[in-house]
Design an enzyme around this catalytic site. Structure first.
Site, PDB file in Angstrom:
ATOM      1  N   LYS A  21      16.122   7.426  45.018  1.00  0.00           N
ATOM      2  CA  LYS A  21      15.689   8.664  45.231  1.00  0.00           C
ATOM      3  C   LYS A  21      16.047   8.888  46.907  1.00  0.00           C
ATOM      4  CE  LYS A  21      11.562  11.716  45.684  1.00  0.00           C
ATOM      5  NZ  LYS A  21      12.220  12.816  45.371  1.00  0.00           N
ATOM      6  N   THR A  24      14.220  14.780  49.280  1.00  0.00           N
ATOM      7  CA  THR A  24      12.790  15.412  48.684  1.00  0.00           C
ATOM      8  C   THR A  24      12.956  16.867  48.869  1.00  0.00           C
ATOM      9  OG1 THR A  24      10.445  15.243  48.608  1.00  0.00           O
ATOM     10  CG2 THR A  24      11.757  15.063  50.873  1.00  0.00           C
ATOM     11  N   GLU A  74      17.897  12.741  43.544  1.00  0.00           N
ATOM     12  CA  GLU A  74      16.343  12.583  43.116  1.00  0.00           C
ATOM     13  C   GLU A  74      16.062  11.472  41.793  1.00  0.00           C
ATOM     14  OE1 GLU A  74      13.506  13.902  44.070  1.00  0.00           O
ATOM     15  OE2 GLU A  74      13.822  15.808  45.247  1.00  0.00           O
TER      16      GLU A  74
END
Length: 103
Positions: A21, A24, A74
């Site tokens: 990841k 954000t 993500e």
């Protein structure tokens, strides 16, 4: 103890630490971060510190312009990403993408 600068749901911790990841997506309340910022990261649930990240870039996006690249960054499918964003930020359409790397 120092306060955390940004928090993530605990379910994202392992993906962040493993480098799976790398972005954000946040609302306007967290649109102030900029490239070069070094942030202490905590879990949303208990505010426990788990890593430090460096912001490598920022951009804006809408729910309609989210794409497969965002989903890959993500570590989820595009449909899942849109569902998660809509759950976290109901009735919002404008978002801020924060690119980061763990230090």
């Amino acid at each position: 103890m120092q306060p955390n600068d940004i928090t993530f749901f605990q379910r994202f911790q392992n993906d962040i630490l493993a480098g799976r990841k790398t972005i954000t997506i946040r609302d306007a309340s967290e649109s102030h971060f900029k490239a070069g910022d070094v942030l202490r990261v905590g879990r949303f649930e208990d505010d426990g510190y788990f890593c430090t990240i460096e912001v490598t870039g920022t951009s804006t996006v809408t729910l309609d312009t989210l794409n497969e690249k965002h989903a890959q960054q993500e570590n989820m499918s595009l449909d899942e990403l849109k569902r998660v964003i809509a759950e976290i930020y109901p009735n919002q359409t404008q978002f801020y993408v924060i690119d980061f790397k763990c230090l």
